[in-house]
Design an enzyme around this catalytic site. Structure first.
Site, short mmCIF file in Angstrom:
data_model
loop_
_atom_site.label_atom_id
_atom_site.label_comp_id
_atom_site.label_asym_id
_atom_site.label_seq_id
_atom_site.Cartn_x
_atom_site.Cartn_y
_atom_site.Cartn_z
N GLU A 89 -8.55 10.93 13.05
CA GLU A 89 -7.65 9.81 13.37
C GLU A 89 -6.73 10.09 14.55
OE1 GLU A 89 -4.46 6.87 11.10
OE2 GLU A 89 -5.65 8.29 9.96
N LYS A 110 0.84 -1.19 0.00
CA LYS A 110 0.00 0.00 0.00
C LYS A 110 0.88 1.24 0.00
CE LYS A 110 -3.32 2.59 2.86
NZ LYS A 110 -4.13 2.61 4.08
#
Length: 564
Positions: free
Chosen positions: A362, A312
């Site tokens: 987050e 990723k």
């Protein structure tokens, strides 16, 4: 400890430098010298704590609490008097930190107080998100000893706003363990609200662009004057820090604080804004759409290569918006706060710098004594126009193989990193959907127990950067980001938050913007590229993520209400 070695590119490991008393008290009612550090001059009449000897404890770290008052005006007057009294009866130490605080018997928004202050001062703001409805894994992990010590003493603290700096910490070199020890030197568990607020660059080894230079590789500050918003009440505080070895005496600190206090406005205006009162003249993206698609294809090509370990990579974009008048960063932040109860809001503005603001969902980590909590957040979908449609989108997100892959990479990587520094790591739940005002994500919470409190630096070394903002493996993803991205991320996607003597908390600086005088703003967003990603979908996701910023600069309307 492979994860710690992996992160060494993002936090420094070099060594750069070479019996304290901690008190909590309750009280009833020389010209300053500009200092030069190795690489920075203090524009705020303060000292760079990184230049001190972190091995030498301060003489005192103490909090003095005055009698509660009814208004910010009374609190300001009380603090001015307390500072004068401190000057007449100084503590007998060559170094120290003293926090003077006045409780206010009404809840006033910290962001409203900050909006009223002189914008020439360095500014900071940090607002915790609401975690209602989610399990408190830190509480589950707390030992009987932790509970007997009282745990966190500021559970009701909602937001903190600050101006000026009693002491700051900044350097061009990456944040190191020595820098962390320099900050900890000014903190104490018996004075938990003495905190250093700030952040770090996403990649401190990268070339710093002109707009990010005042932030250095990292920047933290203990505010000179601070407004705390609690559930049901407020507090105004002033902090002095001094160290004779750094040629910043108590007299210097007192005179600098007195100068700042004289400029503090106690007339607080409650912001009621439907928009910012500005209009967009132009908007340009870096990379452009034409350049972004090939970048995604290149990343996918590397991910799909059998010889590559890359699973990723997160590719980011900055969007330059030019407006007809300057954007007020605090008013913009207030706009974000109105829809961001499930997110952190922050503002970080060193002396002479643009304002870095954000509304990030987050958490990087929260430490409460030995307990440490983090989370996995990945994959994005919009919210539905109706309850039924929203549920359909949620189900699609939960059953998508591509999104499950992206999320699992993040969750398992964070779990592995926590296992390297913690005992008893808990994951709860394994996967669920976290719904925000405009988007929804896959989400999981993770927590563990540090073996010792001094391992806090290792939390940063282990957890930053998360796969959600960089990729996996981190070093391979970093190198690809460096090759593909043509702009400096600065503190975008870096750790933003505070260090405290009893508790520390950091968010990930996403959903953020850099607001510059006369230049509009740079709005940042990123998206995770994994096998199965589609360039068109990823570009649309970037637009969705910045929409919370752009929606409030489409039309003009504003009003203010005075708070007595």
């Amino acid at each position: 400890m492979a994860s710690l070695q992996l992160s060494s590119h993002f936090l420094g490991t070099n060594t750069k430098k070479h019996s304290s008393m901690s008190i909590s008290r309750t009280y009833s009612p020389v010209p300053c010298t500009r200092l030069f550090s190795r690489k920075f001059m203090s524009c705020s009449m303060s000292m760079n704590g990184c230049e001190g000897d972190f091995k030498t404890p301060l003489g005192t770290v103490e909090t003095r609490t005055m009698a509660a008052v009814l208004s910010p005006t009374s609190a300001t007057e009380s603090l001015i008097s307390a500072v004068s009294e401190l000057k007449c009866q100084p503590p007998p130490f060559s170094s120290g930190v003293v926090r003077l605080e006045v409780p206010i018997n009404q809840q006033i928004r910290a962001i409203d107080w900050l909006q009223a202050q002189n914008e020439t001062h360095p500014r900071c703001f940090f607002s915790r998100r609401s975690d209602v409805g989610r399990p408190d894994l830190l509480l589950d992990l707390a030992s009987e000893k932790d509970n007997n010590n009282g745990g966190s003493s500021d559970r009701d603290l909602v937001s903190v706003a600050g101006i000026g700096s009693a002491v700051f910490f900044r350097d061009l070199d990456p944040f190191s363990h020595d820098d962390w020890r320099s900050i900890r030197r000014f903190l104490s568990s018996t004075s938990p609200l003495i905190r250093a607020y700030g952040g770090m660059r996403f990649d401190p080894n990268g070339k710093i662009s002109v707009e990010w230079k005042p932030f250095g590789a990292f920047y933290f500050a203990v505010p000179q004057v601070e407004f705390n918003e609690f559930e049901g009440s407020s507090m105004l505080a002033a902090t002095l820090a001094w160290d004779d070895e750094l040629s910043w005496t108590l007299d210097n600190a007192v005179e600098s604080l007195q100068e700042t206090m004289l400029q503090v406005s106690s007339i607080v205006m409650k912001l009621r804004k439907e928009s910012l009162g500005v209009s967009v003249l132009s908007k340009n993206h870096v990379p452009t759409k034409g350049a972004y698609y090939p970048a995604v294809e290149k990343a996918l090509e590397m991910i799909n290569q059998k010889s590559s370990s890359l699973n990723k990579v997160v590719l980011a974009r900055n969007s330059r918006v030019i407006t007809d008048t300057d954007i007020d960063p605090i008013a913009w932040l207030a706009q974000l706060q109105s829809e961001g109860h499930d997110a952190y809001q922050f503002c970080l503005q060193p002396p002479g710098a643009p304002a870095f603001i954000g509304n990030t969902p987050e958490r990087l980590f929260q430490r409460n004594q030995l307990g440490v909590c983090s989370e996995a957040l990945a994959a994005t979908r919009p919210r539905g126009a109706s309850t039924a449609r929203d549920k359909e989108i949620e189900l699609d997100l939960l059953t998508s193989l591509k999104d499950d892959l992206e999320f699992s990479i993040v969750r398992e990587n964070i779990k592995e990193k926590l296992n390297s520094i913690c005992d008893k790591v808990v994951v709860k739940p394994q996967k669920t959907v976290r719904k925000l005002a405009r988007v929804q994500h896959l989400y999981s919470q993770l927590a563990g127990r540090l073996r010792r409190e001094d391992d806090e630096f290792d939390i940063l070394a282990a957890l930053h950067p998360t796969p959600a903002v960089c990729g996996l493996p981190a070093e391979e993803a970093r190198l690809l980001i460096k090759e593909i991205e043509s702009f400096d991320r600065g503190m975008y996607a870096g750790p933003i938050g505070f260090f405290g003597g009893q508790e520390s908390e950091f968010a990930v600086g996403i959903r953020s913007a850099l607001v510059e005088k006369g230049l509009g703003a740079l709005i940042y967003a990123g998206t995770g590229i994994v096998a199965g990603s589609n360039p068109t979908s990823e570009w649309n996701e970037l637009d969705l993520k910045i929409s919370q910023f752009t929606k409030s600069i489409e039309y003009k309307s504003t009003s203010l209400q005075r708070i007595n």
